[in-house]
Design a protein around this motif. Structure first.
Motif, PDB file in Angstrom:
ATOM      1  N   SER A 291       0.838  -1.206   0.000  1.00 59.63           N
ATOM      2  CA  SER A 291       0.000   0.000   0.000  1.00 59.63           C
ATOM      3  C   SER A 291       0.870   1.253   0.000  1.00 59.63           C
ATOM      4  O   SER A 291       0.504   2.277  -0.606  1.00 59.63           O
ATOM      5  CB  SER A 291      -0.943   0.001   1.202  1.00 59.63           C
ATOM      6  N   GLU A 292       2.035   1.176   0.631  1.00 60.85           N
ATOM      7  CA  GLU A 292       2.973   2.304   0.592  1.00 60.85           C
ATOM      8  C   GLU A 292       3.559   2.462  -0.803  1.00 60.85           C
ATOM      9  O   GLU A 292       3.671   3.585  -1.322  1.00 60.85           O
ATOM     10  CB  GLU A 292       4.093   2.092   1.616  1.00 60.85           C
ATOM     11  N   GLN A 293       3.928   1.333  -1.428  1.00 54.50           N
ATOM     12  CA  GLN A 293       4.488   1.394  -2.774  1.00 54.50           C
ATOM     13  C   GLN A 293       3.486   1.978  -3.762  1.00 54.50           C
ATOM     14  O   GLN A 293       3.855   2.738  -4.666  1.00 54.50           O
ATOM     15  CB  GLN A 293       4.922   0.003  -3.233  1.00 54.50           C
ATOM     16  N   LEU A 294       2.228   1.619  -3.610  1.00 49.86           N
ATOM     17  CA  LEU A 294       1.186   2.096  -4.513  1.00 49.86           C
ATOM     18  C   LEU A 294       0.656   3.464  -4.118  1.00 49.86           C
ATOM     19  O   LEU A 294      -0.119   4.068  -4.863  1.00 49.86           O
ATOM     20  CB  LEU A 294       0.027   1.094  -4.536  1.00 49.86           C
ATOM     21  N   ASN A 295       1.056   3.907  -2.940  1.00 50.23           N
ATOM     22  CA  ASN A 295       0.638   5.218  -2.424  1.00 50.23           C
ATOM     23  C   ASN A 295      -0.884   5.343  -2.397  1.00 50.23           C
ATOM     24  O   ASN A 295      -1.470   6.292  -2.930  1.00 50.23           O
ATOM     25  CB  ASN A 295       1.253   6.356  -3.254  1.00 50.23           C
ATOM     26  N   CYS A 296      -1.508   4.340  -1.799  1.00 52.42           N
ATOM     27  CA  CYS A 296      -2.970   4.362  -1.722  1.00 52.42           C
ATOM     28  C   CYS A 296      -3.425   3.711  -0.427  1.00 52.42           C
ATOM     29  O   CYS A 296      -2.713   2.902   0.178  1.00 52.42           O
ATOM     30  CB  CYS A 296      -3.578   3.632  -2.911  1.00 52.42           C
ATOM     31  N   SER A 297      -4.617   4.096  -0.012  1.00 51.00           N
ATOM     32  CA  SER A 297      -5.253   3.397   1.103  1.00 51.00           C
ATOM     33  C   SER A 297      -6.110   2.288   0.522  1.00 51.00           C
ATOM     34  O   SER A 297      -6.609   2.387  -0.600  1.00 51.00           O
ATOM     35  CB  SER A 297      -6.117   4.351   1.928  1.00 51.00           C
ATOM     36  N   LEU A 298      -6.287   1.229   1.282  1.00 49.15           N
ATOM     37  CA  LEU A 298      -7.021   0.062   0.800  1.00 49.15           C
ATOM     38  C   LEU A 298      -8.439   0.061   1.351  1.00 49.15           C
ATOM     39  O   LEU A 298      -8.637   0.148   2.569  1.00 49.15           O
ATOM     40  CB  LEU A 298      -6.309  -1.221   1.226  1.00 49.15           C
ATOM     41  N   ASP A 299      -9.420  -0.056   0.460  1.00 50.05           N
ATOM     42  CA  ASP A 299     -10.799  -0.232   0.926  1.00 50.05           C
ATOM     43  C   ASP A 299     -10.953  -1.590   1.593  1.00 50.05           C
ATOM     44  O   ASP A 299     -11.701  -1.735   2.563  1.00 50.05           O
ATOM     45  CB  ASP A 299     -11.777  -0.131  -0.247  1.00 50.05           C
ATOM     46  N   HIS A 300     -10.265  -2.601   1.036  1.00 48.54           N
ATOM     47  CA  HIS A 300     -10.336  -3.918   1.651  1.00 48.54           C
ATOM     48  C   HIS A 300      -9.029  -4.680   1.458  1.00 48.54           C
ATOM     49  O   HIS A 300      -8.266  -4.410   0.530  1.00 48.54           O
ATOM     50  CB  HIS A 300     -11.517  -4.721   1.095  1.00 48.54           C
ATOM     51  N   LEU A 301      -8.817  -5.616   2.356  1.00 50.23           N
ATOM     52  CA  LEU A 301      -7.701  -6.559   2.270  1.00 50.23           C
ATOM     53  C   LEU A 301      -8.282  -7.951   2.464  1.00 50.23           C
ATOM     54  O   LEU A 301      -8.745  -8.298   3.545  1.00 50.23           O
ATOM     55  CB  LEU A 301      -6.652  -6.269   3.357  1.00 50.23           C
TER      56      LEU A 301
ATOM     57  N   TYR B 152      -1.444  -2.791  13.087  1.00 53.53           N
ATOM     58  CA  TYR B 152      -1.501  -2.105  11.795  1.00 53.53           C
ATOM     59  C   TYR B 152      -2.667  -1.113  11.730  1.00 53.53           C
ATOM     60  O   TYR B 152      -3.169  -0.805  10.654  1.00 53.53           O
ATOM     61  CB  TYR B 152      -1.629  -3.132  10.665  1.00 53.53           C
ATOM     62  N   GLN B 153      -3.050  -0.602  12.882  1.00 51.83           N
ATOM     63  CA  GLN B 153      -4.177   0.319  12.949  1.00 51.83           C
ATOM     64  C   GLN B 153      -3.946   1.554  12.079  1.00 51.83           C
ATOM     65  O   GLN B 153      -4.860   2.028  11.386  1.00 51.83           O
ATOM     66  CB  GLN B 153      -4.422   0.749  14.404  1.00 51.83           C
ATOM     67  N   LYS B 154      -2.739   2.067  12.064  1.00 55.69           N
ATOM     68  CA  LYS B 154      -2.446   3.271  11.296  1.00 55.69           C
ATOM     69  C   LYS B 154      -2.625   3.028   9.797  1.00 55.69           C
ATOM     70  O   LYS B 154      -3.249   3.832   9.097  1.00 55.69           O
ATOM     71  CB  LYS B 154      -1.013   3.738  11.578  1.00 55.69           C
ATOM     72  N   GLN B 155      -2.089   1.897   9.307  1.00 59.97           N
ATOM     73  CA  GLN B 155      -2.158   1.617   7.869  1.00 59.97           C
ATOM     74  C   GLN B 155      -3.555   1.203   7.424  1.00 59.97           C
ATOM     75  O   GLN B 155      -3.976   1.520   6.304  1.00 59.97           O
ATOM     76  CB  GLN B 155      -1.170   0.511   7.496  1.00 59.97           C
ATOM     77  N   PHE B 156      -4.284   0.479   8.293  1.00 64.04           N
ATOM     78  CA  PHE B 156      -5.541  -0.128   7.871  1.00 64.04           C
ATOM     79  C   PHE B 156      -6.728   0.302   8.724  1.00 64.04           C
ATOM     80  O   PHE B 156      -7.657  -0.464   8.957  1.00 64.04           O
ATOM     81  CB  PHE B 156      -5.416  -1.657   7.909  1.00 64.04           C
ATOM     82  N   SER B 157      -6.719   1.536   9.169  1.00 64.43           N
ATOM     83  CA  SER B 157      -7.784   1.992  10.078  1.00 64.43           C
ATOM     84  C   SER B 157      -9.153   1.958   9.415  1.00 64.43           C
ATOM     85  O   SER B 157     -10.170   1.750  10.073  1.00 64.43           O
ATOM     86  CB  SER B 157      -7.473   3.411  10.575  1.00 64.43           C
ATOM     87  N   THR B 158      -9.196   2.182   8.107  1.00 63.74           N
ATOM     88  CA  THR B 158     -10.483   2.182   7.394  1.00 63.74           C
ATOM     89  C   THR B 158     -10.595   1.007   6.422  1.00 63.74           C
ATOM     90  O   THR B 158     -11.493   0.998   5.565  1.00 63.74           O
ATOM     91  CB  THR B 158     -10.653   3.496   6.616  1.00 63.74           C
ATOM     92  N   THR B 159      -9.709   0.049   6.547  1.00 67.67           N
ATOM     93  CA  THR B 159      -9.674  -1.073   5.615  1.00 67.67           C
ATOM     94  C   THR B 159     -10.529  -2.228   6.112  1.00 67.67           C
ATOM     95  O   THR B 159     -10.401  -2.654   7.267  1.00 67.67           O
ATOM     96  CB  THR B 159      -8.228  -1.571   5.417  1.00 67.67           C
TER      97      THR B 159
END
Length: 414
Positions: free
Chosen positions: A235-245, A278-285
């Motif tokens: 997600s860092e490489q793609l510079n995006c937040s994930l709606d789902h994992l 991973y709350q920071k990276q995936f708080s809305t995922t």
């Protein structure tokens, strides 16, 4: 009729079914009555109460940690999918036909995902037009999706299916790690960034599925650890937040001697720790558990009838009207290296004392047509009903039903 009791477990969990006297009972229906109701043998019967209980138990463990999707490939029977659809958070399909079954169930298209390494152009168009999420398996597939969007004026919702550099240890079937036809190698994901800028491509998330039929809690926990670490990096490489994992499934069920049910609480505890770490990276995922066999496998029974009995040089052979053409996996010819017996019982003598060793075969002209090899049974007679348990997943649709042109089985949801 005598009071119902739970089936005594043999070498795997069969205690989800009841008995009445000597009869197996499937969701309150004695097996002999069910045979009359169905109108033939062989048939598959799926117990909706067992499926509902499986989902309930998963909800109890993972309710606040992950959403639950059903992988239709495990059992795509339309009535079964219609029953499961309102009980889960999403459906996952692997073909255009499964997509139609999913859409017909009434679930919202935005809760459907479409995976598979060889999607046809017409299937891609179907998925794009419906608004489901396509799990993209290659750069070429992504380019095909872009061309369809340009020509049709639709926008496509996609997720990237990732082939990680790790696998699911102790899994029945590995689907990640090393060279695979599934997904895009993790180290190549960043190369897709220019394609993802297309105005009609909506990147929704990542799909990282590592293997299936795993009974080792610690192995699944290790896979989840690696999946979260990799997803955060990508997600860092793609510079995006994930709606789902989508972290896949891999939850197995016991089939053979010595196997025990998967221990869910440690997996849930570990997932809770990962959500916090991973709350920071995936708080809305949205975290998705995609399960097939675990939802339906133990809810299915294959019923076939004894049509002949013979002795050959000291061994007892029981011939039934079904076999590998209906239930390839129970015959041992669907991925087993060394054949093992599925749990098999005489359904109308379920509580009688085992008094003989017998081999149960189907009617086909091949020695591969085995349903039980040298197992213990009560005294068997012509007309008795044989039940093969753990038959709710990869049974009917995974079998060569036209082999030797014998009659087809029926599926019923009870």
């Amino acid at each position: 009729m005598s009071a119902t009791n739970k089936v005594k477990p043999t070498h795997c969990e069969m205690s989800q079914f009841e008995t009445s006297g000597d009869q197996l009972v499937i969701n309150h229906v004695p097996v002999s009555q069910l045979c009359d109701r169905v109108g033939q043998t062989p048939f598959y019967a799926y117990d909706r109460s067992v499926i509902a209980n499986n989902i309930h138990q998963l909800r109890e463990q993972f309710n606040s940690l992950a959403n639950l999707h059903y992988a239709i490939k495990a059992n795509p029977m339309s009535a079964l999918v219609d029953f499961i659809s309102p009980l889960v958070d999403g459906l996952d399909v692997a073909s255009g036909k499964e997509l139609t079954v999913a859409l017909n169930s009434g679930i919202s298209p935005n809760k459907i995902s479409f995976a598979g390494p060889g999607k046809q152009s017409q299937e891609l168009l179907m998925a794009i037009a419906a608004g489901v999420t396509i799990n993209v398996e290659s750069a070429i597939e992504l380019e095909r999706i872009m061309r369809i969007c340009d020509s049709s004026n639709y926008a496509a919702n996609i997720a990237l299916r990732v082939n990680p550099d790790f696998d699911l240890k102790a899994s029945g079937m590995k689907m990640a790690g090393g060279a695979q036809q599934f997904g895009i190698d993790a180290e190549k994901i960043a190369q897709l960034t220019p394609l993802l800028q297309h105005e009609k491509i909506n990147l929704k998330g990542l799909h990282i599925f590592t293997g299936s039929q795993n009974l080792k809690s610690e192995a699944i926990q290790a896979a989840h650890n690696n999946i979260f670490e990799l997803a955060a990096k990508l997600s860092e490489q793609l510079n995006c937040s994930l709606d789902h994992l989508n972290i896949g499934g891999g939850f197995g069920i016991p089939y053979f001697p010595g196997e025990t049910p998967l221990d869910l609480p440690p997996i849930a505890d570990n997932l809770a720790k990962l959500r916090k770490a991973y709350q920071k990276q995936f708080s809305t995922t949205e975290i998705i558990l995609e399960l097939g066999r675990y939802l339906v496998g133990n809810a299915g029974v294959y019923i076939t009838r004894v049509i002949d009995i013979k002795q050959s040089r000291g061994e007892n052979f029981v011939i039934v009207d079904g076999g590998l053409h209906h239930h390839l996996s129970a015959s041992g010819n669907f991925g087993q290296v060394i054949r093992k017996n599925y749990p098999v019982k005489i359904a109308n003598k379920i509580n009688q004392t085992q008094s003989q060793t017998a081999t149960i075969t189907g009617p086909l002209c091949t020695p591969l047509d085995l349903l039980a090899k040298n197992m213990q049974f009560p005294e068997i007679e012509i007309g008795d009903l044989v039940a093969v348990f753990q038959s709710g997943a990869y049974g009917f649709t995974a079998s060569p039903r036209d082999f030797l042109s014998h009659p087809q089985p029926i599926e019923v949801l009870v």
